[in-house]
Design a protein around this motif. Structure first.
Motif, PDB file in Angstrom:
ATOM      1  N   ILE A 206    -115.610  42.315  30.003  1.00  0.00           N
ATOM      2  CA  ILE A 206    -116.524  41.270  30.490  1.00  0.00           C
ATOM      3  C   ILE A 206    -116.001  40.676  31.794  1.00  0.00           C
ATOM      4  O   ILE A 206    -116.745  40.516  32.770  1.00  0.00           O
ATOM      5  CB  ILE A 206    -116.702  40.174  29.423  1.00  0.00           C
ATOM      6  CG1 ILE A 206    -117.443  40.735  28.205  1.00  0.00           C
ATOM      7  CG2 ILE A 206    -117.439  38.965  29.995  1.00  0.00           C
ATOM      8  CD1 ILE A 206    -117.432  39.840  26.988  1.00  0.00           C
ATOM      9  N   SER A 230    -116.362  37.486  23.383  1.00  0.00           N
ATOM     10  CA  SER A 230    -117.563  37.216  24.188  1.00  0.00           C
ATOM     11  C   SER A 230    -117.858  35.721  24.213  1.00  0.00           C
ATOM     12  O   SER A 230    -118.219  35.161  25.261  1.00  0.00           O
ATOM     13  CB  SER A 230    -118.759  37.987  23.623  1.00  0.00           C
ATOM     14  OG  SER A 230    -118.509  39.376  23.611  1.00  0.00           O
ATOM     15  N   LEU A 239    -119.304  34.228  31.556  1.00  0.00           N
ATOM     16  CA  LEU A 239    -120.489  34.769  30.905  1.00  0.00           C
ATOM     17  C   LEU A 239    -121.456  33.627  30.604  1.00  0.00           C
ATOM     18  O   LEU A 239    -121.032  32.485  30.395  1.00  0.00           O
ATOM     19  CB  LEU A 239    -120.047  35.430  29.588  1.00  0.00           C
ATOM     20  CG  LEU A 239    -120.931  36.496  28.943  1.00  0.00           C
ATOM     21  CD1 LEU A 239    -121.126  37.674  29.899  1.00  0.00           C
ATOM     22  CD2 LEU A 239    -120.291  36.983  27.639  1.00  0.00           C
ATOM     23  N   VAL A 373    -123.791  39.804  28.510  1.00  0.00           N
ATOM     24  CA  VAL A 373    -123.131  41.000  27.982  1.00  0.00           C
ATOM     25  C   VAL A 373    -124.001  41.605  26.886  1.00  0.00           C
ATOM     26  O   VAL A 373    -124.628  40.883  26.100  1.00  0.00           O
ATOM     27  CB  VAL A 373    -121.724  40.683  27.431  1.00  0.00           C
ATOM     28  CG1 VAL A 373    -121.776  39.753  26.218  1.00  0.00           C
ATOM     29  CG2 VAL A 373    -120.975  41.970  27.055  1.00  0.00           C
TER      30      VAL A 373
END
Length: 761
Positions: A206, A230, A239, A373
């Motif tokens: 990521i 994540s 993210l 993602v």
């Protein structure tokens, strides 16, 4: 800390002014590419001094929030010193049905651009114009208004003030979410062996905006090992959003359970699950029309309040939660879940919402994708699912029926369906006597006729006399999909016809979905493809659109060889030998249970084979309880099947199931709920026309076509089925592989390391 909210013009305008009911299950909105084409056609008519696709931006302070609003204006027209903002909209509706006030959100978009331009150029007055283009005829209808700066500024402030409650919630939520993520610890006392390596690999992927292919064994805890890093990446502002993509309901539930554990450890995040429309529809009819469904009526007038209500009070936006709030606000639960997908931090859904050109989430803008993602669970399933998504079929009987239905009532549909039916008759004659025929090139005549049919069908479906007859609607959707796939058709596809008595089926069959899978995912920040059975990993990287510079990680099994007793019974289960194999299979099953009583699953390559062995087993009257997987089992039947495998039982139970079916993946029978797995055959797909086309295609590309079409997909099913057995460090059991091919080097090389120390029966 500055309260900054960035928003697009379209999002702002639609949030404030979109209103009314869900019109129907028939949606006529032009595709993005069709809409773009129409925009370009209009823009070509502009004068030399006019401008198109003009980027505009403004910043507004409102109630301690710094709004940054931006977008691209379709047209900036300059004539005699006057400026006109042009907003272009394509439509399938007859332009007679569109008046000046048909859509306030369209005017609002134009007003936003007008405000931005007037601010930049200190104008006192401006013209705003809506240009509607009928997508079939190309006919144009325009409306124009003149606005002063004060009027435009007031309109802008009305929009910002209406959006402000959501903006305040959003900013507060992001602060609370990020703080909770900083404080969040891994939800278990310690990492299992390999979990930390997988989690670290996902975080690095990521961070570096890369793609990774991760092969991690069953039982390691892949879901939490991909979700946890994540979530941490969101807290570190690497993210903005997570899509957790699955192929089956069971893996969606696993993702929901992982989030429940994170919520229990203090995570403040919004995770929405999208459930299929046919499962959540309150009326069970799936007709999204205010005349048929009270939950469709005034949907867009109620949705903003419903979204704010659920987001302020819930973290886990799963099916029961969404249904509860949908009933409270009297709105459609399926459309509600789709709208929540744009507001939530995480979306748990089927592959098709990202990869399928028919159903993808169209409003997910590229700037959002760049901060998102994709976590693709059980990624091995995406190969064949991709083939299905990117393939399309048309059937002769559908057009023949419509030709009859519309004779005397709609001459255009009657005539075009007759021409398409005639086209099928011609194909049928060409295909005889072999019953199948591969075309050397796309059928231009058929494609053109399908385009004409879509046009006439749309007009009929939109007309006052139409009640959206099911046959016309179904054929319209099939034709739309055909047209969509025909635009993607290249050397990765093949076009063939199949004759079945009076039926002729023509199919655009996707042989290699890798390129289109790659294209669908490339706008996203990172892609994480993971599975317990991503083996051989080179094959899956190839088939899922990977590149040589993508990351690859293979996590070794945390379990010992001593937990598995693996046996091979070298018996031929090939089709010609199946009758002779039935008695030895039953004998092996009985002897296994007698030596080690317990719960067993036995997997077969087909229902036919399963039923043959089960009938022989039944006649033996062995006194061992048996349950059998049936075709088309519902959720309740599936749950009952799994509930039969009880822990701590003194007796035995045998479950008969199908390789690649609902019980061979995503099923977690821990401890002594399952004591053994028997796999009959090597899982090869049945030899058939399409599989042979795949084999020929990859052979022509210099690859082993037989392995690509048969061996690798087949052995994947075997590994998945065997993976049901050992789910934790304490589990033990027996795996019996029944087929003589397991002694061949090719098949042995595809077995997990912990299965390699085997005995022979």
């Amino acid at each position: 800390m500055k309260n900054e909210m960035k928003i697009s013009v379209r999002t702002l305008a639609e949030y404030v002014y979109k209103s009314g009911s869900i019109v129907s299950g028939f949606r006529t909105a032009s595709s993005f590419t069709e809409g773009s084409r129409i925009h370009r056609e209009v823009q070509k008519t502009y004068n030399e001094q006019d401008q198109s696709e003009v980027f505009l931006k403004t910043e507004i302070e409102y109630e301690n929030i710094h709004f940054i609003i931006e977008g691209r204006c379709d047209g900036l027209l300059i004539k005699d010193g006057r400026i006109t903002i042009d907003e272009i909209k394509s439509t399938s509706l007859s332009l007679e049905l569109i008046n000046e006030d048909s859509n306030l959100a369209h005017w609002a978009q134009a007003e936003c651009y007008a405000y931005m331009y007037m601010e930049d150029h200190e104008l006192d007055c401006i013209d705003i114009q809506l240009t509607y283009v009928q997508k079939s005829s190309g006919e144009v209808k325009r409306f124009i208004k003149t606005r002063t700066y004060d009027e435009i500024r007031e309109a802008m402030l009305i929009m910002v003030s209406a959006f402000a409650p959501y903006a305040k919630w959003r900013l507060k939520h992001e602060r609370n979410r990020n703080q909770s993520i900083k404080d969040l610890e891994f939800p278990f006392a310690q990492y299992r062996k390999g979990q930390r390596q997988l989690a670290g690999s996902v975080y690095k992927t990521i961070q570096e905006k890369k793609t990774i292919f991760a092969s991690a064994p069953t039982g390691i805890g892949k879901t939490i090992s991909t979700l946890f890093p994540s979530v941490k990446a969101i807290g570190e502002e690497h993210l903005g959003k997570i899509f957790y993509l699955t192929a089956k309901t069971t893996t969606r539930q696993t993702a929901e359970e992982a989030f429940s554990q994170l919520f229990d450890h203090g995570l403040q995040m919004k995770a929405v699950t999208i459930t299929a429309k046919d499962k959540v529809c309150f009326t069970e009819q799936g007709i999204c029309n205010k005349d048929h469904c009270e939950f469709a009526e005034s949907y867009y007038d109620k949705i903003n309040g419903a979204i704010l209500d659920i987001l302020q009070n819930e973290n886990s936006l799963n099916r029961p939660c969404i249904e509860q709030y949908a009933l409270k606000h009297k709105i459609c639960p399926f459309e509600f879940s789709l709208d929540l997908a744009y507001a939530a931090d995480t979306v748990i859904c089927d592959y098709n919402y990202i990869f399928d050109p028919k159903v993808s989430l169209k409003r997910l803008f590229d700037d959002q994708k760049k901060e998102t993602v994709l976590l693709v669970d059980e990624a091995h399933n995406l190969v064949d699912r991709g083939r299905d998504m990117f393939s399309s079929t048309l059937e002769k009987t559908a057009f023949l029926q419509l030709k009859r239905d519309f004779k005397g009532t709609n001459e255009n549909i009657h005539r075009i369906c007759k021409r398409i039916n005639d086209c099928f008759i011609k194909i049928k004659k060409q295909a005889e006597p072999s019953k199948t025929m591969v075309f050397k090139e796309p059928q231009g005549e058929l494609n053109q006729l399908v385009l004409e049919f879509i046009d006439f069908a749309e007009k009929e479906l939109l007309s006052d006399r139409s009640e959206n007859p099911e046959q016309l609607l179904d054929t319209y959707f099939a034709a739309q999909n055909w047209q969509r796939i025909s635009k993607l058709f290249d050397d990765r596809f093949i076009l063939y016809a199949e004759v079945q008595r009076n039926e002729v089926i023509v199919k655009q069959f996707c042989l290699d979905p890798s390129y289109l899978i790659k294209q669908a995912g490339k706008s996203f920040k990172s892609r994480v493809f993971f599975s317990a059975t991503l083996s051989p990993i080179g094959y899956y990287r190839d088939m899922l659109g990977g590149d040589d510079d993508d990351y690859v990680v293979r996590i070794p099994s945390p379990f010992s060889q001593e937990q598995n007793q693996v046996m091979i019974q070298p018996l031929s289960t090939r089709y010609k030998d199946r009758e002779n194999s039935i008695e030895p299979i039953v004998k092996t099953l009985i002897e296994t249970i007698q030596s080690k009583p317990g719960n067993y699953l036995i997997f077969f390559p087909s229902y036919l084979y399963l039923n043959s062995v089960w009938e022989y087993w039944n006649h033996g009257n062995y006194g061992i309880p048996t349950i059998v997987q049936g075709t088309g089992m519902g959720d309740a039947e599936r749950e009952a099947f799994l509930e039969s495998f009880k822990p701590g039982g003194s007796g035995s139970l045998v479950g008969f199931a199908v390789l690649g079916g609902i019980f061979s993946e995503g099923v977690d029978l821990k401890g002594d709920r399952l004591n053994g797995v028997l796999v009959v055959g090597v899982g090869l797909p049945q030899i058939g026309f399409e599989r042979d086309l795949i084999k020929q295609h990859f052979s022509s590309k210099g690859k082993n076509g037989y392995d690509y079409a048969y061996v690798y997909p087949g052995m994947n099913k075997v590994l998945q089925a065997g993976g049901r057995l050992i789910r934790s460090e304490k589990d033990t059991g027996t795996i019996i592989l029944i087929d003589d091919r397991y002694l061949q080097h090719k098949y042995q090389s595809l077995l997990p390391d912990i299965w390699r120390r085997y005995g022979i029966l």
